[in-house]
Scaffold this motif. Structure first.
Motif, PDB file in Angstrom:
ATOM      1  N   ASP A 113      -6.789 -22.682 -20.519  1.00 26.58           N
ATOM      2  CA  ASP A 113      -6.913 -21.289 -20.973  1.00 26.58           C
ATOM      3  C   ASP A 113      -5.560 -20.579 -21.042  1.00 26.58           C
ATOM      4  OD1 ASP A 113      -9.926 -21.154 -20.802  1.00 26.58           O
ATOM      5  OD2 ASP A 113      -9.425 -21.667 -18.727  1.00 26.58           O
ATOM      6  N   VAL A 114      -4.690 -20.887 -20.080  1.00 23.86           N
ATOM      7  CA  VAL A 114      -3.427 -20.142 -19.983  1.00 23.86           C
ATOM      8  C   VAL A 114      -2.265 -21.093 -19.679  1.00 23.86           C
ATOM      9  CG1 VAL A 114      -2.164 -18.388 -18.636  1.00 23.86           C
ATOM     10  CG2 VAL A 114      -4.584 -18.024 -19.140  1.00 23.86           C
ATOM     11  N   VAL A 115      -1.193 -20.961 -20.465  1.00 23.25           N
ATOM     12  CA  VAL A 115       0.056 -21.670 -20.154  1.00 23.25           C
ATOM     13  C   VAL A 115       1.112 -20.608 -19.857  1.00 23.25           C
ATOM     14  CG1 VAL A 115       1.902 -23.172 -21.016  1.00 23.25           C
ATOM     15  CG2 VAL A 115      -0.479 -23.660 -21.625  1.00 23.25           C
ATOM     16  N   LEU A 116       1.653 -20.662 -18.638  1.00 24.43           N
ATOM     17  CA  LEU A 116       2.715 -19.726 -18.249  1.00 24.43           C
ATOM     18  C   LEU A 116       4.030 -20.489 -18.216  1.00 24.43           C
ATOM     19  CD1 LEU A 116       1.125 -18.051 -15.069  1.00 24.43           C
ATOM     20  CD2 LEU A 116       1.054 -17.204 -17.435  1.00 24.43           C
ATOM     21  N   SER A 117       5.100 -19.831 -18.647  1.00 23.23           N
ATOM     22  CA  SER A 117       6.422 -20.425 -18.448  1.00 23.23           C
ATOM     23  C   SER A 117       7.388 -19.357 -17.964  1.00 23.23           C
ATOM     24  CB  SER A 117       6.966 -21.038 -19.736  1.00 23.23           C
ATOM     25  OG  SER A 117       8.343 -21.338 -19.527  1.00 23.23           O
ATOM     26  N   ASP A 118       7.831 -19.514 -16.720  1.00 20.77           N
ATOM     27  CA  ASP A 118       8.893 -18.647 -16.196  1.00 20.77           C
ATOM     28  C   ASP A 118      10.169 -19.486 -16.092  1.00 20.77           C
ATOM     29  OD1 ASP A 118       9.831 -16.209 -15.239  1.00 20.77           O
ATOM     30  OD2 ASP A 118       9.409 -16.695 -13.148  1.00 20.77           O
ATOM     31  N   MET A 119      10.215 -20.561 -16.890  1.00 19.13           N
ATOM     32  CA  MET A 119      11.343 -21.495 -16.783  1.00 19.13           C
ATOM     33  C   MET A 119      12.658 -20.849 -17.215  1.00 19.13           C
ATOM     34  SD  MET A 119       9.932 -25.167 -18.120  1.00 19.13           S
ATOM     35  CE  MET A 119       9.308 -24.567 -19.659  1.00 19.13           C
ATOM     36  N   ASP A 152      -8.673 -19.660 -28.117  1.00 20.73           N
ATOM     37  CA  ASP A 152      -8.446 -18.280 -27.697  1.00 20.73           C
ATOM     38  C   ASP A 152      -7.445 -18.195 -26.537  1.00 20.73           C
ATOM     39  OD1 ASP A 152      -9.049 -15.706 -28.344  1.00 20.73           O
ATOM     40  OD2 ASP A 152     -10.538 -15.505 -26.729  1.00 20.73           O
ATOM     41  N   GLY A 153      -6.711 -19.305 -26.309  1.00 21.75           N
ATOM     42  CA  GLY A 153      -5.839 -19.405 -25.137  1.00 21.75           C
ATOM     43  C   GLY A 153      -4.627 -18.474 -25.180  1.00 21.75           C
ATOM     44  N   VAL A 154      -3.973 -18.379 -24.008  1.00 21.95           N
ATOM     45  CA  VAL A 154      -2.822 -17.480 -23.841  1.00 21.95           C
ATOM     46  C   VAL A 154      -1.580 -18.275 -23.454  1.00 21.95           C
ATOM     47  CG1 VAL A 154      -1.873 -15.736 -22.252  1.00 21.95           C
ATOM     48  CG2 VAL A 154      -4.147 -15.412 -23.220  1.00 21.95           C
ATOM     49  N   PHE A 155      -0.466 -17.937 -24.103  1.00 21.42           N
ATOM     50  CA  PHE A 155       0.840 -18.487 -23.730  1.00 21.42           C
ATOM     51  C   PHE A 155       1.734 -17.308 -23.370  1.00 21.42           C
ATOM     52  CE2 PHE A 155       5.184 -19.653 -25.412  1.00 21.42           C
ATOM     53  CZ  PHE A 155       5.526 -20.504 -24.379  1.00 21.42           C
ATOM     54  N   LEU A 156       2.294 -17.335 -22.169  1.00 19.88           N
ATOM     55  CA  LEU A 156       3.176 -16.245 -21.720  1.00 19.88           C
ATOM     56  C   LEU A 156       4.473 -16.869 -21.244  1.00 19.88           C
ATOM     57  CD1 LEU A 156       3.581 -13.211 -20.806  1.00 19.88           C
ATOM     58  CD2 LEU A 156       2.735 -13.952 -18.592  1.00 19.88           C
ATOM     59  N   SER A 157       5.593 -16.454 -21.840  1.00 17.31           N
ATOM     60  CA  SER A 157       6.858 -17.121 -21.504  1.00 17.31           C
ATOM     61  C   SER A 157       8.024 -16.157 -21.354  1.00 17.31           C
ATOM     62  CB  SER A 157       7.205 -18.132 -22.607  1.00 17.31           C
ATOM     63  OG  SER A 157       8.471 -18.715 -22.374  1.00 17.31           O
ATOM     64  N   LYS A 158       8.889 -16.539 -20.410  1.00 22.95           N
ATOM     65  CA  LYS A 158      10.165 -15.839 -20.244  1.00 22.95           C
ATOM     66  C   LYS A 158      11.106 -16.220 -21.379  1.00 22.95           C
ATOM     67  CE  LYS A 158      12.636 -16.667 -16.290  1.00 22.95           C
ATOM     68  NZ  LYS A 158      12.739 -15.463 -15.463  1.00 22.95           N
ATOM     69  N   LEU A 159      11.948 -15.279 -21.785  1.00 21.55           N
ATOM     70  CA  LEU A 159      13.091 -15.605 -22.629  1.00 21.55           C
ATOM     71  C   LEU A 159      14.167 -14.545 -22.391  1.00 21.55           C
ATOM     72  CD1 LEU A 159      13.192 -13.736 -25.607  1.00 21.55           C
ATOM     73  CD2 LEU A 159      10.960 -14.781 -25.635  1.00 21.55           C
TER      74      LEU A 159
END
Ligand SMILES: C[S@@+](CC[C@H](N)C(=O)[O-])C[C@H]1O[C@@H](n2cnc3c(N)ncnc32)[C@H](O)[C@@H]1O
Length: 202
Positions: A113-119, A152-159
């Motif tokens: 459902d959700v992929v987070l990236s704080d990389m 309907d998934g969510v991708f949230l990432s740092k940049l």
């Protein structure tokens, strides 16, 4: 300036940082935890049964926040650095962009459902290069996310704002139905860090 003086100044600055103090009070491993809390308040993507992938998870602040919201879903955390155990969270130590790790991710979830990236990459002292390198991680994470997320998934990432931002923004708009750029109040004002929230795979 002497090395001792620099580290003393750094420590004093940290002690004056309200989010650093709060992270100690609430037992979060990183002040970044408050960024995820704030973004979840705004976008509401963490639910009790969410299946979630946390890329660049170490030391574990975001995973701790996710765990508080998710009881029935699965959480998989990945980092090239080690991460101390968090109950009911599985952790893989490795580079998320390697085929072997991506195969493990796909085997672990039936649906994500959700992929987070704080990389973020290690800083080099050259801010333009750092923002470029972290932007590349964001682009690679986006490729993975659009492959493994459900519709309907969510991708949230740092940049970091910089030369690569236009490419990330363009790609996000091609790959997702909704794209919002957001800087949480807990993200340091002097930092070029922002987050990109993407929902609904196209
Ligand atoms: C800002 S820290 C993440 C903090 C974390 N969200 C928290 O709240 O504790 C960025 C992390 O990204 C990780 N990282 C960088 N490149 C990576 C890669 N290719 N694969 C996995 N992790 C990576 C780093 O090792 C580092 O631990």
């Amino acid at each position: 300036m002497k090395k001792n003086k620099i580290s003393k100044d750094w420590l004093n600055k940290k002690k004056r940082d309200p989010f650093f103090i709060k992270s100690k009070i609430y037992g979060y491993r990183s002040r970044s935890a408050f960024k995820l809390i704030e973004m979840n308040k705004k976008f509401k993507f963490l639910r009790n049964n969410t299946n979630l992938l946390d890329l660049g998870s170490s030391p574990g602040g975001w995973s701790q926040v996710a765990k508080k919201e998710i009881n029935k879903g699965k959480i998989l955390a990945i980092d090239i650095q080690p991460m101390d155990k968090i109950n009911n969270i599985d952790f893989i130590k490795g580079d998320f962009s390697e085929n072997e790790i991506q195969e493990k991710i796909k085997k672990y979830f039936s649906k994500i459902d959700v992929v987070l990236s704080d990389m973020a990459t290690n800083t080099t002292g050259n801010k333009n290069l750092d923002s470029y390198n972290t932007g590349e991680l964001c682009l690679k994470a986006m490729d993975l996310a659009r492959n493994i997320l459900h519709n309907d998934g969510v991708f949230l990432s740092k940049l970091f704002m910089g030369s690569i931002f236009a490419e990330i923004n363009e790609k996000a708009n091609k790959c997702f139905k909704k794209v919002v750029k957001y800087k949480p109040s807990s993200s340091k004002k002097e930092s070029k860090e922002i987050y990109i929230y993407c929902k609904g795979v196209l």
